[in-house]
Motif scaffolding. Structure first.
Motif, PDB file in Angstrom:
ATOM      1  N   ARG A 226       0.857  -1.057  -0.076  1.00  0.00           N
ATOM      2  CA  ARG A 226       0.005   0.043   0.023  1.00  0.00           C
ATOM      3  C   ARG A 226       0.787   1.298  -0.029  1.00  0.00           C
ATOM      4  O   ARG A 226       0.433   2.186  -0.538  1.00  0.00           O
ATOM      5  CB  ARG A 226      -0.944   0.207   1.123  1.00  0.00           C
ATOM      6  CG  ARG A 226      -1.864   0.978   1.236  1.00  0.00           C
ATOM      7  CD  ARG A 226      -2.882   1.069   2.472  1.00  0.00           C
ATOM      8  NE  ARG A 226      -1.929   1.624   3.513  1.00  0.00           N
ATOM      9  CZ  ARG A 226      -1.846   2.723   4.025  1.00  0.00           C
ATOM     10  NH1 ARG A 226      -2.271   3.692   3.082  1.00  0.00           N
ATOM     11  NH2 ARG A 226      -1.265   3.039   4.936  1.00  0.00           N
ATOM     12  N   GLN A 227       2.085   1.194   0.702  1.00  0.00           N
ATOM     13  CA  GLN A 227       2.872   2.206   0.632  1.00  0.00           C
ATOM     14  C   GLN A 227       3.929   2.377  -0.748  1.00  0.00           C
ATOM     15  O   GLN A 227       4.796   3.258  -0.609  1.00  0.00           O
ATOM     16  CB  GLN A 227       3.808   2.328   1.897  1.00  0.00           C
ATOM     17  CG  GLN A 227       2.990   2.470   3.225  1.00  0.00           C
ATOM     18  CD  GLN A 227       3.772   2.494   4.530  1.00  0.00           C
ATOM     19  OE1 GLN A 227       5.052   2.712   4.558  1.00  0.00           O
ATOM     20  NE2 GLN A 227       3.052   1.856   5.511  1.00  0.00           N
ATOM     21  N   GLY A 228       3.574   1.526  -1.327  1.00  0.00           N
ATOM     22  CA  GLY A 228       4.555   1.575  -2.678  1.00  0.00           C
ATOM     23  C   GLY A 228       5.681   0.885  -2.646  1.00  0.00           C
ATOM     24  O   GLY A 228       6.634   0.644  -3.323  1.00  0.00           O
ATOM     25  N   GLY A 229       5.854  -0.252  -1.634  1.00  0.00           N
ATOM     26  CA  GLY A 229       6.740  -1.206  -1.348  1.00  0.00           C
ATOM     27  C   GLY A 229       6.421  -2.411  -2.143  1.00  0.00           C
ATOM     28  O   GLY A 229       5.747  -2.666  -2.903  1.00  0.00           O
TER      29      GLY A 229
ATOM     30  N   LYS B  71      18.656  -0.217  -5.209  1.00  0.00           N
ATOM     31  CA  LYS B  71      17.470   0.370  -6.153  1.00  0.00           C
ATOM     32  C   LYS B  71      16.291   0.697  -5.342  1.00  0.00           C
ATOM     33  O   LYS B  71      15.366   1.542  -5.756  1.00  0.00           O
ATOM     34  CB  LYS B  71      17.019  -0.858  -7.147  1.00  0.00           C
ATOM     35  CG  LYS B  71      18.202  -1.623  -7.943  1.00  0.00           C
ATOM     36  CD  LYS B  71      18.690  -0.574  -8.832  1.00  0.00           C
ATOM     37  CE  LYS B  71      19.823  -1.401  -9.921  1.00  0.00           C
ATOM     38  NZ  LYS B  71      20.210  -0.453 -10.961  1.00  0.00           N
ATOM     39  N   HIS B  72      16.024   0.276  -4.274  1.00  0.00           N
ATOM     40  CA  HIS B  72      14.677   0.584  -3.499  1.00  0.00           C
ATOM     41  C   HIS B  72      14.935   1.347  -2.209  1.00  0.00           C
ATOM     42  O   HIS B  72      14.395   1.029  -1.390  1.00  0.00           O
ATOM     43  CB  HIS B  72      13.873  -0.599  -3.479  1.00  0.00           C
ATOM     44  CG  HIS B  72      13.419  -1.026  -4.526  1.00  0.00           C
ATOM     45  ND1 HIS B  72      14.444  -1.854  -5.527  1.00  0.00           N
ATOM     46  CD2 HIS B  72      12.179  -1.231  -4.959  1.00  0.00           C
ATOM     47  CE1 HIS B  72      13.507  -2.368  -6.583  1.00  0.00           C
ATOM     48  NE2 HIS B  72      12.220  -1.818  -6.279  1.00  0.00           N
ATOM     49  N   GLU B  73      15.907   2.442  -2.199  1.00  0.00           N
ATOM     50  CA  GLU B  73      16.229   2.962  -0.996  1.00  0.00           C
ATOM     51  C   GLU B  73      14.871   3.772  -0.248  1.00  0.00           C
ATOM     52  O   GLU B  73      14.340   4.375  -1.146  1.00  0.00           O
ATOM     53  CB  GLU B  73      17.343   3.923  -1.028  1.00  0.00           C
ATOM     54  CG  GLU B  73      17.794   4.513   0.324  1.00  0.00           C
ATOM     55  CD  GLU B  73      18.945   5.456   0.068  1.00  0.00           C
ATOM     56  OE1 GLU B  73      19.443   5.917   0.912  1.00  0.00           O
ATOM     57  OE2 GLU B  73      19.488   5.519  -1.188  1.00  0.00           O
ATOM     58  N   GLY B  74      14.664   3.552   0.775  1.00  0.00           N
ATOM     59  CA  GLY B  74      13.572   4.093   1.458  1.00  0.00           C
ATOM     60  C   GLY B  74      12.092   3.684   1.219  1.00  0.00           C
ATOM     61  O   GLY B  74      10.993   3.967   1.744  1.00  0.00           O
ATOM     62  N   VAL B  75      11.988   2.488   0.198  1.00  0.00           N
ATOM     63  CA  VAL B  75      10.815   1.886   0.083  1.00  0.00           C
ATOM     64  C   VAL B  75      10.525   0.672   0.864  1.00  0.00           C
ATOM     65  O   VAL B  75      11.549  -0.024   1.192  1.00  0.00           O
ATOM     66  CB  VAL B  75      10.529   1.584  -1.572  1.00  0.00           C
ATOM     67  CG1 VAL B  75       9.106   0.776  -1.765  1.00  0.00           C
ATOM     68  CG2 VAL B  75      10.788   2.767  -2.417  1.00  0.00           C
TER      69      VAL B  75
ATOM     70  N   ILE C 238      20.994  -7.029   6.223  1.00  0.00           N
ATOM     71  CA  ILE C 238      19.550  -6.308   6.485  1.00  0.00           C
ATOM     72  C   ILE C 238      19.734  -5.232   7.025  1.00  0.00           C
ATOM     73  O   ILE C 238      18.593  -4.470   6.956  1.00  0.00           O
ATOM     74  CB  ILE C 238      18.877  -7.520   7.330  1.00  0.00           C
ATOM     75  CG1 ILE C 238      18.722  -9.019   6.799  1.00  0.00           C
ATOM     76  CG2 ILE C 238      17.642  -7.438   8.026  1.00  0.00           C
ATOM     77  CD1 ILE C 238      18.374 -10.216   7.750  1.00  0.00           C
ATOM     78  N   GLY C 239      20.432  -4.997   8.011  1.00  0.00           N
ATOM     79  CA  GLY C 239      20.576  -3.422   8.547  1.00  0.00           C
ATOM     80  C   GLY C 239      20.741  -2.503   7.345  1.00  0.00           C
ATOM     81  O   GLY C 239      20.350  -1.509   7.582  1.00  0.00           O
ATOM     82  N   LEU C 240      21.690  -3.026   6.209  1.00  0.00           N
ATOM     83  CA  LEU C 240      22.001  -1.812   5.433  1.00  0.00           C
ATOM     84  C   LEU C 240      20.641  -1.456   4.308  1.00  0.00           C
ATOM     85  O   LEU C 240      20.593  -0.566   3.998  1.00  0.00           O
ATOM     86  CB  LEU C 240      23.066  -2.261   4.849  1.00  0.00           C
ATOM     87  CG  LEU C 240      24.567  -2.384   5.343  1.00  0.00           C
ATOM     88  CD1 LEU C 240      25.637  -2.804   4.653  1.00  0.00           C
ATOM     89  CD2 LEU C 240      25.033  -0.864   5.892  1.00  0.00           C
ATOM     90  N   SER C 241      20.080  -2.761   4.245  1.00  0.00           N
ATOM     91  CA  SER C 241      18.905  -2.699   3.213  1.00  0.00           C
ATOM     92  C   SER C 241      17.665  -2.084   3.705  1.00  0.00           C
ATOM     93  O   SER C 241      16.923  -1.455   2.846  1.00  0.00           O
ATOM     94  CB  SER C 241      18.574  -4.092   2.627  1.00  0.00           C
ATOM     95  OG  SER C 241      18.073  -5.034   3.639  1.00  0.00           O
ATOM     96  N   GLY C 242      17.559  -2.152   4.984  1.00  0.00           N
ATOM     97  CA  GLY C 242      16.130  -1.525   5.593  1.00  0.00           C
ATOM     98  C   GLY C 242      15.020  -2.656   5.300  1.00  0.00           C
ATOM     99  O   GLY C 242      13.891  -2.154   5.453  1.00  0.00           O
ATOM    100  N   VAL C 243      15.307  -3.821   5.023  1.00  0.00           N
ATOM    101  CA  VAL C 243      14.344  -4.821   4.668  1.00  0.00           C
ATOM    102  C   VAL C 243      13.841  -5.295   6.173  1.00  0.00           C
ATOM    103  O   VAL C 243      14.295  -5.431   6.897  1.00  0.00           O
ATOM    104  CB  VAL C 243      14.898  -5.831   3.981  1.00  0.00           C
ATOM    105  CG1 VAL C 243      13.811  -7.108   3.778  1.00  0.00           C
ATOM    106  CG2 VAL C 243      15.100  -5.428   2.587  1.00  0.00           C
TER     107      VAL C 243
END
Length: 299
Positions: free
Chosen positions: A29-32, A86-90, A135-140
């Motif tokens: 829903r948030q575009g992720g 490719k998906h920083e912040g998403v 995982i910490g670097l990716s924000g996943v």
């Protein structure tokens, strides 16, 4: 929490997969992006869609593509490195359902008749050490789902364990433990389950917190019930006065923020009907309750 591992642990049918699907739907829903590793092979696509998941957009690796624990971690590592660039912040949610249904490479190469230790605990420990930093670097958001298993080596009667070693619990920043579901309904007709969820481990806030939630069949966790409980707690919802002016009407509520023009609604069921018939009013009340809760936490 983003960039962390969340472990959902509890008995069967207690809502672990439901919460993971809710998180997946919210990320979309948030575009992720949402990716679901269904090692158990029993993901209900109709139920997932009812919770708001876009099935066509959700990544669902096939069992033959990630047939072992090591193979699944390799796929996750490739996805993490892609999302870093490719998906920083998403918001990205990856769900592993479940820990016990995935086999290690050693076990997959073992014949049925051969014994020996299959090595799931060793596989999870080795792979998680490699992935935790990425995982910490990716924000996943990486979600592990764990079924309760009997701890046969414990002297305590009925002791439960994760069953695949301590590595998933040690690597997680948040561990939610689910209680045995309790059937709820009215007039002898079952409509859902009541579940108690407690934070067994939490690196981001105080642990040992718990909440009782309602999980309705075909709907998932009830947002209207949660909103009703929170609204009463912060003083936004109060019982409506009787039309005669004496006392209050049992089961009927009004909103403090809407003032004298507030229309009455009948508890959580009224909020549920309001969400369908008048979504603008529902969202306005939800925002008021959320701000009141934030102000209470700050105080």
């Amino acid at each position: 929490p983003r960039g962390k591992i969340t472990l959902l642990h509890g008995p069967s049918s207690s809502g672990k997969s439901t919460i993971a699907l809710h998180a997946s739907a919210e990320a979309q829903r948030q575009g992720g992006v949402a990716i679901y590793f269904d090692f158990e092979g029993k993901l209900d696509l109709d139920y997932s869609a009812a919770l708001g998941v876009d099935i066509a957009a959700m990544g669902r690796p096939k069992p033959e593509e990630v047939s072992t624990i090591e193979g699944a971690f390799k796929a996750i590592e490739a996805a993490l490195r892609f999302f870093i660039d490719k998906h920083e912040g998403v918001p990205i949610v990856i769900v592993w359902d479940s820990l016990h249904s995935a086999v290690s490479g050693a076990e997959s190469r073992t014949d049925w008749e051969e014994g020996g230790y299959p090595g799931e605990a060793k596989a999870y420990s080795r792979c998680l050490r490699k992935l935790t930093g990425i995982i910490g670097l990716s924000g996943v958001v990486l979600v592990f789902i764990s079924q309760q298993r009997m701890d046969l080596g414990s002297p305590a009667k009925g002791a439960q364990t994760i069953g695949v070693g301590k590595a998933p619990l040690h690597a997680s920043a948040l561990c939610l433990v689910f209680s045995k579901p309790r059937a709820t309904g009215k007039d002898g007709i079952l409509s859902g389950d009541s579940v108690t969820i407690r934070t067994e481990k939490n690196h981001l806030a105080p642990r040992r917190q718990k909440v009782d939630v309602l999980m309705s069949y075909g709907i998932g966790f009830e947002p209207a019930s949660s909103l009703m409980e929170a609204g009463v707690l912060v003083g936004e919802f109060s019982q409506a006065p009787k039309k005669s002016g004496t006392g209050v009407s049992k089961g009927w509520y009004v909103s403090a923020s809407e003032g004298a023009e507030s229309k009455r609604f009948q508890g959580a069921g009224g909020l549920r009907r309001m969400k369908d018939a008048n979504p603008e009013r529902y969202e306005a009340l939800r925002e008021v309750v959320r701000k009141r809760m934030q102000a209470t936490d700050e105080e």
